[in-house]
Design a protein around this motif. Structure first.
Motif, PDB file in Angstrom:
ATOM      1  N   SER A  71      -9.834 -66.999  -1.443  1.00 46.14           N
ATOM      2  CA  SER A  71     -11.055 -66.381  -0.670  1.00 46.14           C
ATOM      3  C   SER A  71     -10.652 -65.917   0.787  1.00 46.14           C
ATOM      4  CB  SER A  71     -12.278 -67.522  -0.461  1.00 46.14           C
ATOM      5  OG  SER A  71     -13.329 -66.908   0.301  1.00 46.14           O
ATOM      6  N   ARG A  72      -9.718 -66.619   1.550  1.00 43.99           N
ATOM      7  CA  ARG A  72      -9.353 -66.259   2.835  1.00 43.99           C
ATOM      8  C   ARG A  72      -8.652 -65.007   3.064  1.00 43.99           C
ATOM      9  NH1 ARG A  72      -6.325 -70.650   6.302  1.00 43.99           N
ATOM     10  NH2 ARG A  72      -4.895 -70.460   4.605  1.00 43.99           N
ATOM     11  N   ILE A  73      -7.675 -64.776   1.927  1.00 43.86           N
ATOM     12  CA  ILE A  73      -6.882 -63.523   1.819  1.00 43.86           C
ATOM     13  C   ILE A  73      -7.867 -62.380   1.694  1.00 43.86           C
ATOM     14  CG2 ILE A  73      -5.061 -62.316   0.689  1.00 43.86           C
ATOM     15  CD1 ILE A  73      -3.767 -64.870   0.368  1.00 43.86           C
ATOM     16  N   LEU A  74      -8.745 -62.495   0.550  1.00 44.13           N
ATOM     17  CA  LEU A  74      -9.633 -61.325   0.201  1.00 44.13           C
ATOM     18  C   LEU A  74     -10.563 -61.099   1.347  1.00 44.13           C
ATOM     19  CD1 LEU A  74     -10.783 -62.558  -3.108  1.00 44.13           C
ATOM     20  CD2 LEU A  74      -9.533 -60.585  -2.789  1.00 44.13           C
ATOM     21  N   THR A  75     -11.058 -61.977   2.168  1.00 43.26           N
ATOM     22  CA  THR A  75     -12.018 -61.688   3.238  1.00 43.26           C
ATOM     23  C   THR A  75     -11.111 -60.899   4.304  1.00 43.26           C
ATOM     24  OG1 THR A  75     -12.970 -63.704   2.765  1.00 43.26           O
ATOM     25  CG2 THR A  75     -13.203 -62.788   5.074  1.00 43.26           C
TER      26      THR A  75
ATOM     27  N   PRO B 155     -18.217 -56.469   4.589  1.00 48.79           N
ATOM     28  CA  PRO B 155     -17.074 -57.282   4.409  1.00 48.79           C
ATOM     29  C   PRO B 155     -17.593 -58.543   3.424  1.00 48.79           C
ATOM     30  CG  PRO B 155     -17.082 -56.690   6.737  1.00 48.79           C
ATOM     31  CD  PRO B 155     -18.508 -56.268   6.055  1.00 48.79           C
ATOM     32  N   ASN B 156     -18.570 -58.936   3.588  1.00 50.22           N
ATOM     33  CA  ASN B 156     -19.121 -60.144   2.731  1.00 50.22           C
ATOM     34  C   ASN B 156     -19.294 -59.499   1.274  1.00 50.22           C
ATOM     35  OD1 ASN B 156     -18.991 -61.945   4.647  1.00 50.22           O
ATOM     36  ND2 ASN B 156     -21.335 -61.772   5.140  1.00 50.22           N
ATOM     37  N   PHE B 157     -19.905 -58.292   1.161  1.00 50.01           N
ATOM     38  CA  PHE B 157     -20.090 -57.765  -0.233  1.00 50.01           C
ATOM     39  C   PHE B 157     -18.787 -57.575  -0.729  1.00 50.01           C
ATOM     40  CE2 PHE B 157     -19.624 -53.894  -2.868  1.00 50.01           C
ATOM     41  CZ  PHE B 157     -20.689 -54.125  -3.595  1.00 50.01           C
TER      42      PHE B 157
END
Length: 273
Positions: A13-17, A176-178
């Motif tokens: 999740s951190r990398i995707l963010t 970014p959240n999307f």
């Protein structure tokens, strides 16, 4: 169906963010950053046939620009008799300015415009960037692929292009959240059992100039021996059985104010078919 790159499948999740935030840093404030232009020309119904005929005859001129798609709505939220075209400028706004200026000087282009200007009731242009997650999935080609392979890919007369538009709430974190939620859920949709083999996610576009906090999915369905509408419906049914996708969409819905779709029929000269 092509496999996901292993790094994408294991992304945390951190990398995707981080990747989603990086995607949003692309801006037309840097004249060399890649951009996508979406142009929509609403035509007078009585003149649509004239516009289409002249545009087909002059299609080689239009390809002086990096045309990725050209087509017309079959049904959906975009008005009928609207010419919809997408251009991918890998060198950004400066390339767009220079190439459009060069085309405007051509006598053949001036002649073409003289024959179609009266056909148009309204013109609209918006600038987008391709989301960074497009690079993370082998199934997602991006628009430049279709420009480079123009003429070598023949999907036949039954293909359609589907535009899926999300209008998101205001706020710096919304897009970014999307993209984070979308990237986490997308593998389950792409690999859903029963998805039609012709269904393909082409790109994800994020608005930069125009109506902000807008995201487009661009999908293609169908081909030479497959009906695009039937392929789309089969793939939609398959995605409804993808648990992670359903969960992700439920969370994405909390970020959106509206969602609509348009089915487009590609013109014969469109690179994306």
């Amino acid at each position: 169906m092509l496999g996901l790159r292993s790094v994408a499948a294991r992304s945390s999740s951190r990398i995707l963010t981080k990747r989603c935030l990086a995607a949003m840093s692309t801006s037309t404030s840097n004249p060399s950053s890649p951009i996508v232009e979406l142009r929509q020309y609403q035509l007078h119904p009585a003149a649509a046939a004239t516009y289409t005929k002249n545009t087909i005859q002059s299609s080689d001129l239009r390809k002086n620009l990096p045309l990725a798609f050209f087509g017309f709505p079959e049904t959906g939220s975009i008005a009928l008799n609207t010419a919809v075209h997408l251009y991918h400028y890998p060198e950004g706004t400066r390339q767009r300015k220079d190439e459009r200026a060069a085309l405007a000087k051509k006598d053949e282009w001036k002649q073409y415009l003289g024959g179609v200007k009266e056909c148009m009731m309204q013109q609209k242009s918006e600038i987008f960037v391709e989301a960074g997650l497009v690079q993370d999935f082998e199934q997602v080609t991006g628009l430049e692929y279709w420009i480079k392979n123009d003429g070598s890919i023949n999907s036949g007369g039954e293909s359609i292009v589907e535009l899926r538009k999300y209008q998101l709430k205001l706020g710096y974190d919304t897009v970014p959240n999307f993209l984070k939620l979308y990237a986490q859920a997308l593998p389950s949709k792409l690999n859903a059992i029963g998805t039609h083999p012709t269904t393909q996610l082409v790109t994800i576009l994020v608005s930069d100039v125009g109506s902000l906090n807008t995201v487009y999915e661009v999908w293609k369905h169908g081909g030479e021996s497959s009906c695009g509408m039937e392929a789309m419906e089969q793939s939609r049914q398959a995605s409804r059985g993808a648990k992670e996708w359903r969960t992700g969409i439920a969370e994405i819905a909390q970020l959106a104010t509206s969602f609509d779709t348009t089915i487009l029929k590609p013109a014969a000269f469109s690179p994306l078919q």
